[in-house]
Design a protein around this motif. Structure first.
Motif, PDB file in Angstrom:
ATOM      1  N   ASP A  81     -67.717 -14.739  25.497  1.00 35.93           N
ATOM      2  CA  ASP A  81     -67.206 -15.886  26.243  1.00 35.93           C
ATOM      3  C   ASP A  81     -67.912 -17.183  25.874  1.00 35.93           C
ATOM      4  OD1 ASP A  81     -65.274 -14.487  27.539  1.00 35.93           O
ATOM      5  OD2 ASP A  81     -66.618 -13.858  29.159  1.00 35.93           O
ATOM      6  N   GLU A  82     -69.097 -17.045  25.307  1.00 37.63           N
ATOM      7  CA  GLU A  82     -69.843 -18.234  24.892  1.00 37.63           C
ATOM      8  C   GLU A  82     -69.577 -18.441  23.402  1.00 37.63           C
ATOM      9  OE1 GLU A  82     -72.102 -20.152  26.795  1.00 37.63           O
ATOM     10  OE2 GLU A  82     -70.947 -19.129  28.360  1.00 37.63           O
ATOM     11  N   PRO A  83     -69.722 -19.697  22.908  1.00 36.03           N
ATOM     12  CA  PRO A  83     -69.593 -19.909  21.464  1.00 36.03           C
ATOM     13  C   PRO A  83     -70.538 -18.983  20.695  1.00 36.03           C
ATOM     14  CG  PRO A  83     -69.660 -22.001  22.587  1.00 36.03           C
ATOM     15  CD  PRO A  83     -69.910 -20.951  23.635  1.00 36.03           C
TER      16      PRO A  83
ATOM     17  N   PHE B 212     -75.554 -28.659   8.835  1.00 34.43           N
ATOM     18  CA  PHE B 212     -74.243 -29.281   8.997  1.00 34.43           C
ATOM     19  C   PHE B 212     -73.196 -28.232   9.370  1.00 34.43           C
ATOM     20  CE2 PHE B 212     -70.276 -30.915   6.950  1.00 34.43           C
ATOM     21  CZ  PHE B 212     -70.076 -31.956   7.822  1.00 34.43           C
ATOM     22  N   VAL B 213     -73.227 -27.105   8.660  1.00 31.11           N
ATOM     23  CA  VAL B 213     -72.265 -26.029   8.920  1.00 31.11           C
ATOM     24  C   VAL B 213     -72.371 -25.572  10.376  1.00 31.11           C
ATOM     25  CG1 VAL B 213     -71.713 -23.625   8.388  1.00 31.11           C
ATOM     26  CG2 VAL B 213     -72.191 -25.226   6.528  1.00 31.11           C
ATOM     27  N   LEU B 214     -73.597 -25.316  10.822  1.00 28.07           N
ATOM     28  CA  LEU B 214     -73.779 -24.799  12.185  1.00 28.07           C
ATOM     29  C   LEU B 214     -73.336 -25.829  13.213  1.00 28.07           C
ATOM     30  CD1 LEU B 214     -77.238 -23.012  11.754  1.00 28.07           C
ATOM     31  CD2 LEU B 214     -74.945 -22.060  11.502  1.00 28.07           C
ATOM     32  N   ARG B 215     -73.633 -27.111  12.926  1.00 27.71           N
ATOM     33  CA  ARG B 215     -73.278 -28.191  13.835  1.00 27.71           C
ATOM     34  C   ARG B 215     -71.759 -28.292  14.002  1.00 27.71           C
ATOM     35  NH1 ARG B 215     -77.312 -32.121  14.169  1.00 27.71           N
ATOM     36  NH2 ARG B 215     -77.063 -33.252  16.102  1.00 27.71           N
ATOM     37  N   VAL B 216     -71.071 -28.302  12.856  1.00 28.51           N
ATOM     38  CA  VAL B 216     -69.610 -28.464  12.903  1.00 28.51           C
ATOM     39  C   VAL B 216     -68.980 -27.281  13.648  1.00 28.51           C
ATOM     40  CG1 VAL B 216     -67.508 -28.557  11.523  1.00 28.51           C
ATOM     41  CG2 VAL B 216     -69.493 -29.897  10.833  1.00 28.51           C
ATOM     42  N   ILE B 217     -69.463 -26.072  13.342  1.00 32.06           N
ATOM     43  CA  ILE B 217     -68.905 -24.895  14.008  1.00 32.06           C
ATOM     44  C   ILE B 217     -69.133 -24.994  15.512  1.00 32.06           C
ATOM     45  CG2 ILE B 217     -69.218 -22.407  14.340  1.00 32.06           C
ATOM     46  CD1 ILE B 217     -69.639 -22.144  11.364  1.00 32.06           C
ATOM     47  N   GLN B 218     -70.340 -25.362  15.866  1.00 32.22           N
ATOM     48  CA  GLN B 218     -70.679 -25.420  17.286  1.00 32.22           C
ATOM     49  C   GLN B 218     -69.795 -26.431  18.031  1.00 32.22           C
ATOM     50  OE1 GLN B 218     -74.731 -26.459  17.843  1.00 32.22           O
ATOM     51  NE2 GLN B 218     -74.592 -26.344  20.073  1.00 32.22           N
ATOM     52  N   ILE B 219     -69.668 -27.615  17.426  1.00 35.84           N
ATOM     53  CA  ILE B 219     -68.867 -28.655  18.085  1.00 35.84           C
ATOM     54  C   ILE B 219     -67.422 -28.197  18.239  1.00 35.84           C
ATOM     55  CG2 ILE B 219     -67.918 -30.979  17.813  1.00 35.84           C
ATOM     56  CD1 ILE B 219     -70.486 -31.671  16.252  1.00 35.84           C
ATOM     57  N   GLU B 220     -66.846 -27.717  17.128  1.00 30.80           N
ATOM     58  CA  GLU B 220     -65.438 -27.350  17.140  1.00 30.80           C
ATOM     59  C   GLU B 220     -65.196 -26.172  18.093  1.00 30.80           C
ATOM     60  OE1 GLU B 220     -62.856 -28.757  15.842  1.00 30.80           O
ATOM     61  OE2 GLU B 220     -61.310 -27.218  15.687  1.00 30.80           O
ATOM     62  N   GLU B 221     -66.104 -25.224  18.072  1.00 33.16           N
ATOM     63  CA  GLU B 221     -65.905 -24.044  18.913  1.00 33.16           C
ATOM     64  C   GLU B 221     -66.047 -24.395  20.396  1.00 33.16           C
ATOM     65  OE1 GLU B 221     -68.510 -20.784  18.108  1.00 33.16           O
ATOM     66  OE2 GLU B 221     -67.297 -19.358  19.245  1.00 33.16           O
ATOM     67  N   GLU B 222     -67.045 -25.223  20.696  1.00 32.85           N
ATOM     68  CA  GLU B 222     -67.228 -25.626  22.099  1.00 32.85           C
ATOM     69  C   GLU B 222     -66.017 -26.363  22.635  1.00 32.85           C
ATOM     70  OE1 GLU B 222     -70.791 -27.877  22.648  1.00 32.85           O
ATOM     71  OE2 GLU B 222     -72.055 -26.081  22.540  1.00 32.85           O
ATOM     72  N   ARG B 223     -65.515 -27.278  21.813  1.00 31.05           N
ATOM     73  CA  ARG B 223     -64.348 -28.057  22.234  1.00 31.05           C
ATOM     74  C   ARG B 223     -63.148 -27.144  22.476  1.00 31.05           C
ATOM     75  NH1 ARG B 223     -63.670 -32.989  22.402  1.00 31.05           N
ATOM     76  NH2 ARG B 223     -61.441 -32.720  22.167  1.00 31.05           N
ATOM     77  N   PHE B 224     -62.981 -26.218  21.536  1.00 31.36           N
ATOM     78  CA  PHE B 224     -61.841 -25.317  21.637  1.00 31.36           C
ATOM     79  C   PHE B 224     -62.012 -24.405  22.849  1.00 31.36           C
ATOM     80  CE2 PHE B 224     -59.780 -21.260  20.131  1.00 31.36           C
ATOM     81  CZ  PHE B 224     -58.497 -21.696  20.387  1.00 31.36           C
TER      82      PHE B 224
END
Ligand code: SER
Length: 875
Positions: free
Chosen positions: A316-318, A344-356
């Protein structure tokens, strides 16, 4: 053999066969705009096949990272992948079918030690040549199958390019794995056979219309699937059971608490999560960021599909950043870009996944609700509009909606969805056309329900607020990522947006996931402020709470210049008269500019007087007050308003001094009292049109800097002249006088020199048809110098024609003179010089007695001068 040994063995084998090993190209194809993503090893070599570039070696080999999305929905079964590695050997117009087949066989059977009886081949329908080569290496005819275009013709990658018939190597896992049908063989879908290697005989170039023309030479392009071959070597039926995926599956297992292999549905979800997680990691490391179109959308779809299936595992969490970490640990030493861009990779994934994630639960609930309601109506259809809402508001890609719906026996009206999308694109295009102009911001406001950007920058230079809109490349985006140029709208801002001559603020916007450097703040609408700049860290997303921080020093410089502009206007009106009216202004950090109505230029004394008046007001340290009052009241009490400007009912006024020294309607920013300005210096005064003057000035730090520079210059001068600063003007004057005398002497000398040179030339006069003609090359550095020599010669000659040539500015130049007696006889200097210059590819003209010309080819100067007597004879 593990995957690493396989990779090494392959490249080693082909190096031994004379191939140059080429590193993998980026997933963003470097030289192929027709292609979204690198989909095969040959992509980076397209120009070689087409004969547009020459390879370093006609034999090349590589291990290429690839992405193909055609099978995205099959990912989750045992074999399909979106991201994979392709081993390949390539011949650019050199070896062909025989070698390609022989080496494929040798590598499989000798190096990899695959049992020959497990290997089958396929060839294109009528390709007897390939058939015979397979027979030649020892494959029995019954294990060589023929197929048509569908299976045994490859390419092109993208809309056009190299392609050709192909021949494949299939591995037979054995009867136990198969369907048992008589027809079972290569290309049967039962799972017994797996294609491990494709040998393409690249002979054609196919254009966008599908027309094929032969390439300059026949070529070879092979592709061996690393993951599938690893599975064969490791004796497992699925690529997910190889060493390539085991650490990734292990990590996901730890995260969700389910073992891999316990439950078919969970296994499928786990495979999707690791496959997409791995692909996402590689895509971002190559610079792809999530967007709503193109390669950015491929990335977004993969990431969202992985996140959605993660849910079914109870994640349930990113969690995708964890899959990325496992991927980087496993592959980073082979693909160093993964390590280099890890953060950068981890940052982008985290942002996109959290938003989604935030929207996903709601989206999934809504989908359930939609299906429940439709079910009650006895329908099994999700409408296009519903699918669009799920996509537009909750981020569920339509393909994913369709996939989730299908699991419940529902279908989606994708045709209607496309119509909704088209309408959306039309709206976006309209917004885009205006950039972050009125349209873009108006749309953003409409969507966020906010009417204006509240400006809090009179009182504070740092403020916490929320992002209500983001634009990249004129398009609205949800997130702007590191490296992108973005325009950002906040609910409230301390940034002053350019207006009324005062430039926009700069500074920084800090969010929970990233940071943007603000280069400028502008007003696409009177009540809107857009912050322009570069995201320098992570990403910023719509909805983020951010800290907006204005560059304080710069803002104070601007404020000083703004108050000084008001004081300047007051001083001009006091000294020159109340006819002075502001017509324009620029208030920047380094300087101010003030345009005003006045008929004549200001004298030195006027300028000094005005400057002194302003500085006096500064020293008085008058308070600077702002107030919001009714427009009527402002006018009644003599507040200055800008000519031709429209004002609302309530206006902001800036009042300086008590009693009042200046009062103007103004929205700008000012210091608390005039003393903060420090010093005011006028730099220039001039005209900018009829009855319009312009003054430029500096204050505060700018004035200090100007004084420092001037004093330093004076100091240097005094040192060089070896006199005290006070004596510099006197010394300079005497030097200038000396220089003048020197120059006169030099000019006299030059004239003497020219005279004696002319004297010497007189010996070259010849007589043509009884006319004295002199043509000569002289050294001169300008037309002026040529004229001097010419005049001298004419005076000495009395009657005759003179043509002089000289090279300067790297070009031939000519001067012709004809004495008045000969002009009277019809000779024309202009005509003569034109003909002479023609020889050097030029032209010219002038009067009958004096003309000049320029040419092009300086090497032909002598030849041209040699023609003079001939030309005169011909006249
Ligand atoms: N280009 C061919 C393929 O992708 C062989 O490398 O299958």
């Amino acid at each position: 053999m593990n995957s690493e040994q396989l990779r090494d063995a392959y490249l080693q084998f082909f190096a031994e066969k004379g191939h140059t090993i080429v590193p993998s190209d980026s997933l963003i194809p470097s030289g192929d705009p027709t292609l979204l993503l690198t989909s095969a090893g040959m992509v980076q070599f397209k120009p070689y096949y087409l004969g547009l570039a020459v390879p370093p070696n006609p034999r090349l080999a590589s291990c290429q990272k690839c992405v193909r999305t055609t099978d995205i929905e099959s990912v989750g079964d045992a074999q399909h992948l979106t991201f994979f590695e392709m081993l390949g050997n390539f011949s650019i117009g050199e070896y062909f079918k025989k070698e390609a087949i022989a080496w494929a066989w040798e590598f499989c059977t000798q190096r990899l030690g695959l049992a020959p009886e497990r290997l089958w081949a396929t060839v294109y329908l009528d390709d007897d040549e390939a058939f015979e080569h397979w027979r030649g290496v020892g494959v029995p005819a019954e294990r060589i199958w023929r197929f048509g275009e569908e299976d045994n013709f490859w390419g092109p990658a993208g809309e056009e390019g190299p392609c050709g018939p192909c021949s494949e190597v299939h591995y037979d896992f054995g009867q136990a794995y198969g369907c048992g049908r008589d027809s079972c063989g290569p290309n049967c879908d039962c799972g017994r056979f797996v294609e491990i290697w494709n040998l393409v005989f690249t002979q054609y170039n196919q254009d966008r219309q599908g027309k094929r023309t032969p390439l300059p030479k026949p070529n070879i392009d092979t592709g061996m699937g690393l993951e599938r071959t690893a599975a064969v070597l490791q004796g497992v039926a699925s690529v997910y059971d190889t060493d390539l995926f085991s650490p990734l599956l292990k990590r996901v297992s730890e995260l969700c608490g389910h073992g891999y292999g316990e439950d078919a549905a969970l296994d499928r979800a786990m495979r999707i999560v690791v496959e997409h997680g791995r692909g996402v990691t590689f895509l971002i490391a190559d610079g792809v960021v999530p967007t709503n179109e193109g390669r950015g959308y491929v990335l977004r779809r993969l990431l969202r599909r992985a996140a959605t299936f993660g849910r079914t595992l109870g994640l349930d969490e990113p969690f995708l950043a964890e899959v990325a970490k496992a991927t980087i640990d496993k592959m980073g030493h082979i693909y160093p870009e993964l390590v280099a861009h890890r953060d950068f990779v981890l940052r982008v994934i985290q942002i996109e996944e959290e938003r989604f994630d935030r929207a996903l639960s709601t989206g999934l609930n809504l989908l359930d609700k939609i299906m429940a309601e439709a079910g009650r109506r006895g329908q099994k259809l999700i409408s296009g509009a519903e699918a669009f809402t799920l996509y537009d508001t909750y981020g569920l890609p339509p393909e994913l909606t369709a996939e989730l719906a299908r699991e419940q026996g529902f279908s989606v009206d994708l045709a209607q969805f496309q119509k909704e999308m088209a309408a959306q694109r039309e709206r976006a295009r309209a917004a885009q056309k205006f950039g972050l102009g009125e349209m873009g911001v108006a749309v953003a406001y409409e969507q966020s329900g906010i009417r204006e950007t509240k400006f809090v920058g009179y009182e504070r230079l740092q403020h916490s607020s929320k992002i209500i809109a983001l634009f990249v490349g004129g398009q609205t985006v949800e997130t702007a990522y590191q490296g992108q140029e973005a325009e950002l709208v906040l609910e409230e801002t301390p940034f002053y947006g350019e207006m009324g001559g005062q430039v926009g603020d700069t500074g920084e916007i800090r969010g929970p996931q990233g940071r943007m450097l603000v280069r400028d703040a502008v007003r696409p609408l009177p009540e809107a402020v857009a912050h322009r700049g570069t995201v320098v860290e992570g990403g910023l997303s719509v909805g983020d709470r951010v800290e907006a921080v204005v560059d304080r020093e710069r803002r104070l410089d601007i404020a000083r210049n703004h108050t000084a502009t008001h004081l300047l206007q007051a001083a001009l009106r006091q000294h020159l008269g109340s006819h002075v009216q502001q017509r324009g202004s620029l208030v920047a950090p380094e300087r101010l500019r003030f345009d005003f109505t006045h008929l004549t230029g200001l004298s030195k004394e006027d300028i000094l007087k005005v400057q002194r008046l302003v500085n006096e007001h500064i020293r008085h340290n008058h308070p600077v007050r702002s107030m919001v009052i009714p427009y009527k009241e402002a006018l009644e009490t003599g507040v200055i308003a800008l000519f031709g400007e429209k004002y609302g009912d309530m206006v902001r006024a800036i009042e300086i001094g008590q009693p009042r020294v200046s009062a103007e309607l103004c929205g700008g920013t000012h210091p608390g009292s005039t003393g903060e300005i420090g010093l005011f210096l006028i730099v220039s005064e001039g005209s900018v049109g009829a009855g319009l003057r312009r003054i430029e000035a500096v204050t505060g730090r700018g004035a200090e800097k100007l004084l420092e520079e001037r004093l330093a210059e004076l100091e240097t001068l005094s040192q060089e002249l070896i006199v005290p600063v006070v004596a510099v003007p006197e010394k300079v004057k005497s030097l200038v006088d000396e220089l003048g005398a020197e120059k006169k002497r030099a000019q006299a000398l030059e004239r003497e020199l020219a005279k004696s040179r002319a004297e010497a030339l007189l010996g070259q006069v010849e007589s043509v048809n009884g006319i004295a003609v002199l043509s000569a090359r002289v050294s001169a550095s300008s037309m002026e110098a040529l004229r001097q020599i010419g005049d001298l010669l004419r005076d000495r000659l009395g009657s005759g024609v003179i043509v002089l040539g000289a090279v300067y500015n790297d070009r031939p130049n000519f001067l012709a003179l004809v004495t008045p007696d000969l002009v009277a006889r019809g000779l024309n200097a202009a005509e003569i010089v034109r003909k002479v210059a023609q020889v050097t590819g030029g032209g010219g003209g002038g009067r009958p007695n004096l003309a000049q010309a320029g040419g092009k080819d300086k090497g032909k100067l002598e030849e041209a001068l040699g023609q003079v007597s001939h030309i005169i004879k011909g006249l």
